[in-house]
Structure formats: structure tokens, C-alpha cells
Design an enzyme around this catalytic site. Structure first.
Site, PDB file in Angstrom:
ATOM      1  CB  SER A  53      -0.859   0.017   1.267  1.00  0.00           C
ATOM      2  OG  SER A  53       0.004   0.092   2.383  1.00  0.00           O
ATOM      3  CE  LYS A  54      -2.394   6.366  -2.683  1.00  0.00           C
ATOM      4  NZ  LYS A  54      -2.955   6.795  -3.931  1.00  0.00           N
ATOM      5  NE  ARG A  55      -2.519   3.901   5.139  1.00  0.00           N
ATOM      6  CZ  ARG A  55      -2.279   3.031   6.107  1.00  0.00           C
ATOM      7  NH1 ARG A  55      -1.473   3.341   7.101  1.00  0.00           N
ATOM      8  NH2 ARG A  55      -2.857   1.837   6.093  1.00  0.00           N
TER       9      ARG A  55
END
Ligand code: GLU
Length: 491
Positions: A252-254
């Protein structure tokens, strides 16, 4: 039989690293068996899909060299390859399912569905459609449609039994039908959902192998039920392990950069990124880690896929990228570095400083930082950095002056000569050789870690080096004047 595989991204944001990962295995299998690879754009979610996102997906896959034989831009015999351009078609197939009783119309309002879901959640049941409209008599449903009542079309999933398939990667997968929801196939605006459009298109595009991420496993029974309802032969399914963050959650981009554009902008080489993605869950028979995509094509077998989700390790990617950078020919690397150099830098200049950094670069994007001192008029640093440990500024400046004189006397300094002089001076002064060279490194580059110093000085040219050495002498003089004397008394 010609194998036909596809990648079916939804253009709803930045091009995702997972899209490239799945594309590469589809492409490898297609190439290995002399088949075709299709790019299909699944843009049925009109609110979230954008042409910009589609453009970036194509650009990024091209950048990686993962090229398709048929797609929205290159055409092909099974187009259009954008689902938004195939709208009417899906309604026809939804009608066929209604006709066959494999689907039914559902008139439940959003509010009702919400209440049902909340009640199920409160009772700790898996939320799913409760089947209210399943039993509506056909004639009643048609009358309500004729009266213009909004509705969706749902798949009639059998209430008992199970649906199973032989996954190419995981073997037998068996899912109880009672856990499968009566999936919406056609939304109230007449647009298909992913499930209907995906199955119809895979069929009409002649897809023989559906190789996609693990997260779609739970959708596969719905798809199989659709194939059966239509009376179509099913393709083979294979579900790849997901890419994972270091905490093993789905990437996930987080927690991890996911945009292919980010990897390009950082200066990862496309061939290194493809190699890295191939390594996520796949290995070549030789067991080595560095191999070109052609080797994946030659050796790809579904049995070589490891189903424990790989962790996306950026440090490993950096290492691999550095290895690829070192293998590049000088001219090739210079061309690739040019867009990463300061604006206005000539290819000639990049070529001349390249040998100094090729051994150290892990990403092309590091080039500017690693070489900015070549371009700057003057370098900035704290004067204190010039002073070797355990030496007074006054002694340091003395050493530097000695070198400056020797350097001035060199007609056309070459690296070996600079090195020899530096060592001789350090010895005469009773300094550690490393101390003298560190002082020179800071004076000439403003940094404590750089490409090989003597070669760097040659590449910078005598005038620039002399000017920076003079500036360092001035700085050290300034320090010596303000520093307390050894005895701690004012001078
Ligand atoms: N549109 C789906 C996605 O975005 C495709 C899934 C599939 O390959 O069936 O991943």
C-alpha cells in the site's frame, strides 16, 4: 491452441507496481508459448477512471518493456479494448442470464440494503444480500421494470454445494457457495460491474489463462458460475501471491511507494525493476538473482511460483539496481543519466564524470547529488570539516598550504601525481595520509564522501580545484584566528 493472456488494469490512479508485476508473468507465459498478450482497460467505474491514468499505465508498462500485442492503442481483432466502449454488449449478456434464470432483477433500495447489512453485522454474520428479490415472480419483476422502477441485476448463486477450480499456482481451490454473495452484475445505471464485464470480455477476447493477483480468488467462483450459465468453456485461472509491505500486509502506498512513475523518477532502471518484480515469488532454475526478462520467458512455469507472499524490499531493489547500473556500457549509462543531471548539462559533461560515479550509483536519481560539486561555482561546507581530528586549525592550514604549493607546481596534474604528492606531504608533516586526503576532499567537493578524490580533481580541472583550495585556506585561516591557543590562553 494459441494461448492468450491479458492484463486488465482499472485506470483509477497512478500506475501500480502490482500491475507491472502481474503483467510480467502473463507476458512471460504468453511469449513462452508463442501466444498473445492483451491490454484491456477496465474503466467501468466511470467516477474513478481517468484517461490520464490510462495514459500513465500504458507509458509505464512500455517503459518497462512489457509490451502488449493487442490493446486500446495498438488495436487488434477483438476490440474495442476499453470496457467503456463496449457498454451495450454487456446488457445483452445480462439479458441472456435473466432469460436463463441465472440472474434476477433486484429492486431493493440502498437504504434497505444498508439496514440488512447493519443487522447482519450486529449478528456477527458475513454481510451479503439477503435474497429478498430472488423469489420475485418474473412477470412481476418485468412489470416493475416497465414502470421504470430502478433496479440492478444480480447473479443467482446456488444456496448450497461448492464451486471449485484447479488453480494453476495453488492447485485445487474449493469455495462453499453459501459464502458467495449474489453479486450485482449490472448496476442501476445499466453499466456492468467488474464481474460481468470481466467474464464477457475474457470470453470474447479468447483469453485462455487468467493470471491475476490473489485478491481475486474470492471472485473466481462468481466468474465460474457465469461461464457455466452462459455455457462457455472456462479459461484456466492462476492467482499470484500479493506483493507485501514489510509488515506482510498487502502493498500500500502508505507503507511503500507503489507508483511506477515514482520508480522511474528515482532512477530505477526498467530492466532492474522487472528483474526485481520477477524475483517476487519466482525463481529461475539456476537459483541466481540477476537475470533478464528473456530468462523468465525461457523458464516460466506456474510450478516455479512460490505462494508465500513476497515482501517488497526496497533495499534489495536498490542493490539490484546498482548491479544493473554497473553492467551498463558507458555510453548507454550517459544517455540514461542525462535526464537526471542538472538542467543544461551536456552529454559530454555527463560522459566525463561518469567513470567517477558508475561504481557508486544505486539509482540514476543520485547522480545530481553525487556530482553537484562539479557544477557549482563554489562549494558550501562548515570550515570545521577541514580540520583533521586532533589537529589545531593552525597546523591544518599549514598542511593545506604545503599541498597548494605542490599542486600549483604541477603543470597538468594527473591522478597518480596528485596521489603521490599528497602522500609525500602527509609523511613529511607526520599526518595520517587519510587525514590529508579528507581535508582535500572537503575543500574540493564540500563533502566527506565522494567519488575517488584524485580522479575527481582531474575531472574538475586545475583552475576550479585551485580556486577551491584557496577558499579552503581562507576558511582555515579564519578558524585559526578565532580558535583558542593550545594552552587555552588568548593569542
Ligand atoms: N480490473 C481488475 C484490476 O484492476 C482486473 C482483475 C482481473 O485481472 O480479473 O485488477
Amino acid at each position: 491452441m494459441t494461448v492468450r493472456l491479458r492484463i486488465a488494469p482499472s485506470p483509477t490512479g497512478d500506475p501500480h507496481v502490482g500491475t507491472a508485476y502481474i503483467a510480467l508473468f502473463n507476458l512471460a507465459f504468453a511469449r513462452r508459448h508463442g501466444g498473445r498478450f492483451v491490454l484491456r482497460i477496465e474503466d467501468t467505474d466511470r467516477a474513478r477512471s481517468t484517461p490520464e491514468s490510462e495514459r500513465m499505465i500504458s507509458e509505464s508498462l512500455r517503459w518497462l518493456g512489457l509490451l502488449w500485442d493487442e490493446g486500446p492503442d495498438v488495436g487488434g481483432p477483438n476490440g474495442p479494448y476499453r470496457q467503456s466502449e463496449r457498454g451495450a454488449l454487456y446488457r445483452k449478456y445480462a439479458d441472456e442470464l435473466l432469460e436463463k434464470g441465472a440472474a434476477y432483477r433486484c429492486f431493493c433500495s440502498a437504504e434497505r440494503l444498508d439496514q440488512v447489512r447493519k443487522a447482519q453485522e450486529a449478528a456477527k454474520h458475513q454481510p451479503r444480500y439477503d435474497g429478498k428479490c430472488r423469489i420475485l415472480p418474473r412477470a412481476e419483476a418485468e412489470a416493475r421494470v416497465a414502470a421504470g422502477e430502478p433496479h440492478v441485476v444480480r447473479l443467482r448463486v446456488p444456496e448450497d454445494g461448492f464451486t471449485s477450480f484447479a488453480d494453476l499456482i495453488r492447485g485445487e481451490v474449493r469455495i462453499e457457495n453459501r459464502t458467495v454473495d449474489d453479486q450485482v452484475l449490472l448496476k442501476s445505471d445499466g453499466m456492468p460491474t467488474y464481474h460481468l464485464a470481466n467474464v464477457v470480455d475474457d470470453r470474447l477476447m479468447g483469453i485462455t489463462h487468467v493470471v491475476r493477483a490473489e485478491e481475486w480468488i474470492s471472485s473466481t467462483p462468481k466468474h465460474l458460475l457465469l461461464y457455466r450459465a452462459f455455457g462457455w468453456e472456462t479459461p484456466q485461472f492462476g492467482h499470484m501471491p500479493l506483493l507485501r509491505n514489510s509488515d506482510r500486509t498487502k502493498i500500500s502506498k502508505r507503507k511503500n511507494p507503489t507508483s511506477l512513475k515514482w520508480y522511474e523518477a528515482q532512477g530505477y532502471l526498467p530492466e532492474a525493476l522487472v528483474n526485481f518484480l520477477a524475483l517476487q515469488g519466482f525463481s529461475v532454475p539456476e537459483g541466481i538473482e540477476i537475470f533478464p526478462f528473456s530468462r523468465v520467458v525461457e523458464t516460466f512455469e506456474f510450478s516455479r511460483i512460490n505462494t508465500t507472499g513476497p515482501v517488497f524490499d526496497l533495499q534489495k531493489l536498490e542493490w539490484l539496481n546498482g548491479e544493473y547500473i554497473r553492467k551498463l556500457g558507458a555510453e548507454d549509462l550517459a544517455q540514461r543519466l542525462l535526464p537526471f543531471a542538472r538542467p543544461g548539462t551536456s552529454l559530454e559533461t555527463v560522459r566525463s564524470i561518469l567513470p567517477l560515479v558508475q561504481g557508486r550509483l544505486k539509482r540514476l536519481g543520485e547522480f545530481q547529488e553525487l556530482t553537484d560539486f562539479f557544477f557549482a561555482d563554489r562549494v558550501e561546507y562548515e570550515a570545521g570539516l577541514l580540520v583533521p581530528k586532533k589537529l589545531e586549525p593552525a597546523r591544518a592550514v599549514e598542511g593545506l598550504r604545503t599541498f597548494v604549493q605542490a599542486y600549483a607546481a604541477m603543470a597538468a596534474p594527473v591522478a597518480t601525481e596528485i596521489d603521490r604528492e599528497g602522500r609525500a606531504i602527509a609523511e613529511r608533516l607526520g599526518w595520517k595520509v587519510g587525514d590529508l586526503f579528507m581535508m582535500l576532499r572537503v575543500a574540493v567537493t564540500g563533502k566527506t564522501a565522494t567519488p575517488p578524490l584524485c580522479e575527481t580533481m582531474v575531472a574538475l580541472g586545475k583552475d576550479k580545484v585551485a580556486a577551491r583550495l584557496d577558499e579552503a585556506v581562507r576558511k582555515l585561516d579564519g578558524l585559526a584566528r578565532t580558535a583558542p591557543s593550545p594552552a587555552g590562553q588568548p593569542q
